[in-house]
Design a protein around this motif. Structure first.
Motif, PDB file in Angstrom:
ATOM      1  N   MET A   1     -24.077 -25.859  41.898  1.00  0.00           N
ATOM      2  CA  MET A   1     -24.740 -25.970  40.567  1.00  0.00           C
ATOM      3  C   MET A   1     -24.374 -27.271  40.052  1.00  0.00           C
ATOM      4  O   MET A   1     -24.987 -27.618  39.117  1.00  0.00           O
ATOM      5  N   ALA A   2     -23.280 -27.965  40.251  1.00  0.00           N
ATOM      6  CA  ALA A   2     -23.143 -29.134  39.318  1.00  0.00           C
ATOM      7  C   ALA A   2     -23.980 -30.326  39.893  1.00  0.00           C
ATOM      8  O   ALA A   2     -24.229 -31.320  39.043  1.00  0.00           O
ATOM      9  N   GLU A   3     -24.810 -30.069  41.105  1.00  0.00           N
ATOM     10  CA  GLU A   3     -25.948 -30.922  41.350  1.00  0.00           C
ATOM     11  C   GLU A   3     -26.919 -31.097  40.275  1.00  0.00           C
ATOM     12  O   GLU A   3     -27.975 -32.020  40.333  1.00  0.00           O
ATOM     13  N   SER A   4     -27.100 -30.057  39.387  1.00  0.00           N
ATOM     14  CA  SER A   4     -28.151 -30.089  38.399  1.00  0.00           C
ATOM     15  C   SER A   4     -27.663 -31.023  37.450  1.00  0.00           C
ATOM     16  O   SER A   4     -28.421 -31.535  36.478  1.00  0.00           O
ATOM     17  N   PHE A   5     -26.555 -31.591  37.443  1.00  0.00           N
ATOM     18  CA  PHE A   5     -26.084 -32.878  36.403  1.00  0.00           C
ATOM     19  C   PHE A   5     -26.539 -34.200  36.885  1.00  0.00           C
ATOM     20  O   PHE A   5     -26.110 -35.157  36.128  1.00  0.00           O
ATOM     21  N   ILE A   6     -26.861 -34.239  38.169  1.00  0.00           N
ATOM     22  CA  ILE A   6     -26.644 -35.618  38.689  1.00  0.00           C
ATOM     23  C   ILE A   6     -27.552 -36.611  38.109  1.00  0.00           C
ATOM     24  O   ILE A   6     -27.392 -37.644  37.735  1.00  0.00           O
ATOM     25  N   PHE A   7     -28.591 -36.160  37.542  1.00  0.00           N
ATOM     26  CA  PHE A   7     -29.878 -36.931  36.637  1.00  0.00           C
ATOM     27  C   PHE A   7     -29.075 -37.382  35.461  1.00  0.00           C
ATOM     28  O   PHE A   7     -29.309 -38.440  35.098  1.00  0.00           O
ATOM     29  N   SER A   8     -28.389 -36.540  34.942  1.00  0.00           N
ATOM     30  CA  SER A   8     -27.845 -36.827  33.661  1.00  0.00           C
ATOM     31  C   SER A   8     -26.646 -37.820  33.774  1.00  0.00           C
ATOM     32  O   SER A   8     -26.594 -38.943  33.001  1.00  0.00           O
ATOM     33  N   ILE A   9     -25.923 -37.773  34.706  1.00  0.00           N
ATOM     34  CA  ILE A   9     -24.796 -38.791  35.104  1.00  0.00           C
ATOM     35  C   ILE A   9     -25.679 -40.054  35.262  1.00  0.00           C
ATOM     36  O   ILE A   9     -24.974 -41.147  34.898  1.00  0.00           O
ATOM     37  N   ALA A  10     -26.703 -40.054  36.138  1.00  0.00           N
ATOM     38  CA  ALA A  10     -27.221 -41.277  36.397  1.00  0.00           C
ATOM     39  C   ALA A  10     -27.906 -41.898  35.184  1.00  0.00           C
ATOM     40  O   ALA A  10     -27.820 -43.233  35.006  1.00  0.00           O
ATOM     41  N   GLU A  11     -28.340 -41.203  34.400  1.00  0.00           N
ATOM     42  CA  GLU A  11     -28.854 -41.703  33.132  1.00  0.00           C
ATOM     43  C   GLU A  11     -27.639 -42.506  32.310  1.00  0.00           C
ATOM     44  O   GLU A  11     -27.951 -43.632  31.677  1.00  0.00           O
ATOM     45  N   SER A  12     -26.509 -41.695  32.229  1.00  0.00           N
ATOM     46  CA  SER A  12     -25.456 -42.184  31.591  1.00  0.00           C
ATOM     47  C   SER A  12     -24.919 -43.421  32.053  1.00  0.00           C
ATOM     48  O   SER A  12     -24.793 -44.452  31.347  1.00  0.00           O
ATOM     49  N   ALA A  47     -34.766 -42.599  40.458  1.00  0.00           N
ATOM     50  CA  ALA A  47     -36.178 -42.190  40.470  1.00  0.00           C
ATOM     51  C   ALA A  47     -36.355 -41.152  41.100  1.00  0.00           C
ATOM     52  O   ALA A  47     -37.519 -40.453  40.661  1.00  0.00           O
ATOM     53  N   VAL A  48     -35.692 -40.388  42.067  1.00  0.00           N
ATOM     54  CA  VAL A  48     -36.063 -39.306  42.737  1.00  0.00           C
ATOM     55  C   VAL A  48     -35.135 -38.020  42.456  1.00  0.00           C
ATOM     56  O   VAL A  48     -35.332 -37.059  43.221  1.00  0.00           O
ATOM     57  N   LEU A  49     -34.069 -38.247  41.782  1.00  0.00           N
ATOM     58  CA  LEU A  49     -33.122 -37.284  41.325  1.00  0.00           C
ATOM     59  C   LEU A  49     -33.761 -35.917  40.872  1.00  0.00           C
ATOM     60  O   LEU A  49     -33.474 -34.945  41.043  1.00  0.00           O
ATOM     61  N   LEU A  50     -34.530 -36.124  39.972  1.00  0.00           N
ATOM     62  CA  LEU A  50     -35.375 -34.834  39.245  1.00  0.00           C
ATOM     63  C   LEU A  50     -35.845 -33.881  40.320  1.00  0.00           C
ATOM     64  O   LEU A  50     -35.900 -32.960  40.188  1.00  0.00           O
ATOM     65  N   ASP A  51     -36.835 -34.637  41.199  1.00  0.00           N
ATOM     66  CA  ASP A  51     -37.440 -34.052  42.028  1.00  0.00           C
ATOM     67  C   ASP A  51     -36.537 -33.200  43.146  1.00  0.00           C
ATOM     68  O   ASP A  51     -36.687 -32.231  43.506  1.00  0.00           O
ATOM     69  N   ARG A 149     -38.886 -33.325  32.465  1.00  0.00           N
ATOM     70  CA  ARG A 149     -39.664 -32.241  32.181  1.00  0.00           C
ATOM     71  C   ARG A 149     -39.827 -31.270  33.497  1.00  0.00           C
ATOM     72  O   ARG A 149     -41.006 -30.943  33.787  1.00  0.00           O
ATOM     73  N   ARG A 150     -38.824 -30.958  33.870  1.00  0.00           N
ATOM     74  CA  ARG A 150     -38.840 -29.876  35.032  1.00  0.00           C
ATOM     75  C   ARG A 150     -39.432 -28.483  34.568  1.00  0.00           C
ATOM     76  O   ARG A 150     -39.276 -28.121  33.756  1.00  0.00           O
ATOM     77  N   ALA A 151     -40.018 -28.003  35.627  1.00  0.00           N
ATOM     78  CA  ALA A 151     -40.774 -26.720  35.585  1.00  0.00           C
ATOM     79  C   ALA A 151     -39.497 -25.895  35.724  1.00  0.00           C
ATOM     80  O   ALA A 151     -38.954 -25.881  36.643  1.00  0.00           O
ATOM     81  N   VAL A 152     -39.594 -25.068  34.780  1.00  0.00           N
ATOM     82  CA  VAL A 152     -38.471 -23.830  34.871  1.00  0.00           C
ATOM     83  C   VAL A 152     -39.092 -22.647  35.522  1.00  0.00           C
ATOM     84  O   VAL A 152     -40.346 -21.862  34.786  1.00  0.00           O
ATOM     85  N   HIS A 153     -38.544 -21.988  36.250  1.00  0.00           N
ATOM     86  CA  HIS A 153     -39.201 -20.554  37.013  1.00  0.00           C
ATOM     87  C   HIS A 153     -39.043 -19.503  36.051  1.00  0.00           C
ATOM     88  O   HIS A 153     -37.784 -19.075  35.678  1.00  0.00           O
ATOM     89  N   ARG A 154     -39.841 -18.992  35.665  1.00  0.00           N
ATOM     90  CA  ARG A 154     -39.872 -17.734  34.527  1.00  0.00           C
ATOM     91  C   ARG A 154     -39.948 -16.627  35.443  1.00  0.00           C
ATOM     92  O   ARG A 154     -40.102 -16.455  36.318  1.00  0.00           O
ATOM     93  N   ARG A 155     -39.453 -15.456  34.552  1.00  0.00           N
ATOM     94  CA  ARG A 155     -39.590 -14.100  34.849  1.00  0.00           C
ATOM     95  C   ARG A 155     -41.087 -13.596  35.241  1.00  0.00           C
ATOM     96  O   ARG A 155     -41.841 -14.330  34.940  1.00  0.00           O
TER      97      ARG A 155
END
Length: 591
Positions: A1-12, A47-51, A149-155
């Protein structure tokens, strides 16, 4: 799950490299050109981390690719810390001098030439590693996405039907909402209010939709509101989509001769005609509209919809279910927002038995019922959690299987799409990336404790982890930390909050804490005498026991950046502390 932080790290990293202060610092130590090349490589990957983050769940190879990038980013952050330290050292020498012998310093790492060579070599090595990994990005078919603006999977879509006899422990809540529906609403001047909006608020899995169903299906509501409509709200609160959903919602209207040909046809109609149909449908009618699962906080869109439905008869009501208090405050027109509470232990056990056994079968297994009481404790009164665990034991009557589930953390259990952890994770996924990381660090505080945390402490922890923006003219780091805490409160991640002006006292629901542990398990770790196999990539450690042996320290954990002793009256011996501080080269935070 830590891979969901990578874009934030890149931005920082990108923000730091682009800052004027850092560019001046890099010039001071002679590595400006090298860092600009690293910045270019970073931009190519970022540039491709969010995807990549969105696609990693279905692609093991992509997850491994992201892990490699994450480790490179960590090394880059550590390297930039070295540049910061060297810059500060130069400023101290410049301002105060040094007692060291100049000849000795020439041959030491403090020599600018030696240090510049060392830094240059490190930058080139990091850039080389990053370029090598980045070269693989094309084979994953990743797209360039610049804004998060990632799409979130809803119920799945909800519906209004409910079998009341199968709902446990919500009788009192139902009557509170029924009273609000039946009594006339008054405006600020004491006059009758045209339309009232009643919010139902709570964390995921607490039963907000179930409560709304109970009210919606009650005979008193059917008799009082000739027109009833149940609408699943789209993620973006698109007004056009909502108009179509509302028009198609009432079954009696859909069967009339004036009913539209179908939702597909409505999509082809101009918005002007759509709003005209909606107003004709509602005009003069006393209606009940349920807007289920509202996430969007855009007040302009809500006001636009409110204006359209205001043609209904006096006494019309709207029920809104949401996880966000800020949404409830924005949409609610009654003074009262109903915050749904947890089920009692007795009701939780009744619900558990219904899902774990066939009807009447529980009497055969008194020993399992005793274990069930302990399992229910893990659920902390959240109905979806009770159902999740109970369903996993259906048709299983071996005591060992029940004890095994009792002894596991919820986040270690298999979860189906509609179970508790995915339900809670929706709220996490919906947060902006900077809040996700801040929330994850709350896993460093142990469960079952009321946390007294000052905003300064939170700002220090989050700031040391690089999660707060650089100081601006109008906001300090403490101000930003205050805002982040407020955002987490509004999203129901913190509760029992006491605002003491300079600090907050708050609690974290056990299941929410389980979620924090789940999303942060690769970077944060609570350490006790029973802890084993700490990953060498863990960055933040929280020691929750006294008397831990310093001899067990692994040299592989030298990259740890935070060390906490969060439990009152439980700290570390001097030998233990010295060993850790000496070992952790990149330690940023110690409390």
């Amino acid at each position: 799950m830590a891979e969901s932080f990578i874009f934030s790290i890149a931005e920082s990293l990108a923000a730091k490299l682009a800052s004027r202060a850092y560019q001046e610092a890099s010039r001071l130590v002679g590595v400006y050109d090298d860092l600009q090349e690293l910045k270019s490589s970073l931009s190519y990957v970022k540039a491709v981390l969010l995807d990549a983050e969105q696609k990693q769940e279905q692609n093991h190879e992509l997850r491994e690719w992201l892990k490699q990038i994450k480790l490179i980013f960590y090394d880059a952050e550590n390297f930039l810390d070295e540049v910061d330290c060297e810059t500060l050292s130069k400023q101290v020498v410049r301002d105060y001098g040094t007692p060291k012998d100049k000849v000795g310093r020439f041959f030491s790492s403090s020599n600018p030439l030696v240090f510049r060579y060392k830094l240059g070599h490190q930058i080139k090595e990091i850039k080389k590693r990053l370029d090598r990994v980045a070269a693989d990005r094309n084979k994953f078919g990743l797209q360039v996405i610049d804004v998060d603006r990632r799409a979130v999977h809803r119920r799945e879509m909800t519906y209004s039907h409910v079998v009341e006899s199968k709902v446990v422990g919500r009788e009192h809540d139902k009557e509170i909402i029924m009273k609000l529906l039946m009594e006339p609403s008054l405006d600020d001047n004491g006059g009758p209010k045209h339309i009232s909006v009643i919010p139902i608020v709570g964390i995921g899995g607490l039963g907000k939709t179930t409560l709304a169903r109970l009210v919606y299906s009650d005979k008193r509501v059917t008799e009082s509101f000739p027109l009833k409509m149940w609408v699943n709200v789209p993620d973006d609160f698109n007004v056009r989509s909502l108009i179509i959903k509302i028009i198609n919602s009432p079954s009696d209207f859909a069967s009339s001769t004036d009913a539209p040909a179908g939702q597909q046809n409505l999509r082809d109609i101009e918005i002007e005609q759509l709003q005209h149909r909606l107003r004709n449908m509602l005009e003069g009618q006393k209606f009940l509209l349920v807007l289920d699962d509202v996430w969007n906080e855009d007040r302009v869109k809500w006001v636009a919809l409110q204006d359209l439905i205001s043609v209904g008869a006096q006494g019309s009501k709207v029920i809104v279910t949401t996880r966000s208090q800020s949404i409830a405050s924005m949409m609610g027109t009654v003074a009262y927002s109903h915050h749904l509470e947890s089920l009692s232990p007795e009701d939780s056990l009744r619900l558990f038995v219904r899902w774990a056994f066939k009807e009447g079968e529980e009497g055969k297994y008194p020993d399992l019922i005793m274990i069930a009481r302990e399992i229910v404790e893990k659920c902390k009164g959240v109905p979806l959690a009770v159902r999740t665990l109970a369903s996993s034991l259906f048709f299983k009557h071996e005591r060992q299987e029940w004890e095994s589930l009792r002894d596991k953390e919820i986040w270690n259990l298999p979860q189906k799409e509609d179970d508790i952890l995915p339900a809670l994770k929706l709220s996490y996924d919906e947060m902006p990336s900077h809040l996700r990381q801040c929330f994850a660090l709350l896993s460093l505080y142990p469960k079952n404790r009321v946390l007294l945390i000052s905003s300064f402490q939170v700002a220090s922890l989050w700031g040391a982890a690089g999660l707060l923006p650089l100081r601006s003219k109008d906001k300090t780091m403490v101000d930003v930390a205050h805002q982040y805490l407020s955002d987490l409160m509004a999203r129901s991640f913190l509760h029992d909050v006491i605002d003491c002006s300079t600090f907050y006292m708050f609690d974290i629901h056990d299941l929410v804490h389980d979620l924090a542990v789940y999303v942060a398990k690769d970077v944060c770790r609570l350490v006790s005498s029973n802890t084993q196999d700490i990953s060498e990539n863990v960055l933040h450690l929280s020691f929750v026991e006294n008397g831990l042996s310093y001899n067990s320290i692994k040299t592989s954990l030298r990259g740890a950046r935070s060390i906490l002793f969060p439990v009152h009256k439980e700290g570390a011996s001097e030998a233990f502390l010295n060993a850790w501080v000496l070992n952790c080269t990149y330690l940023r935070y110690l409390i």
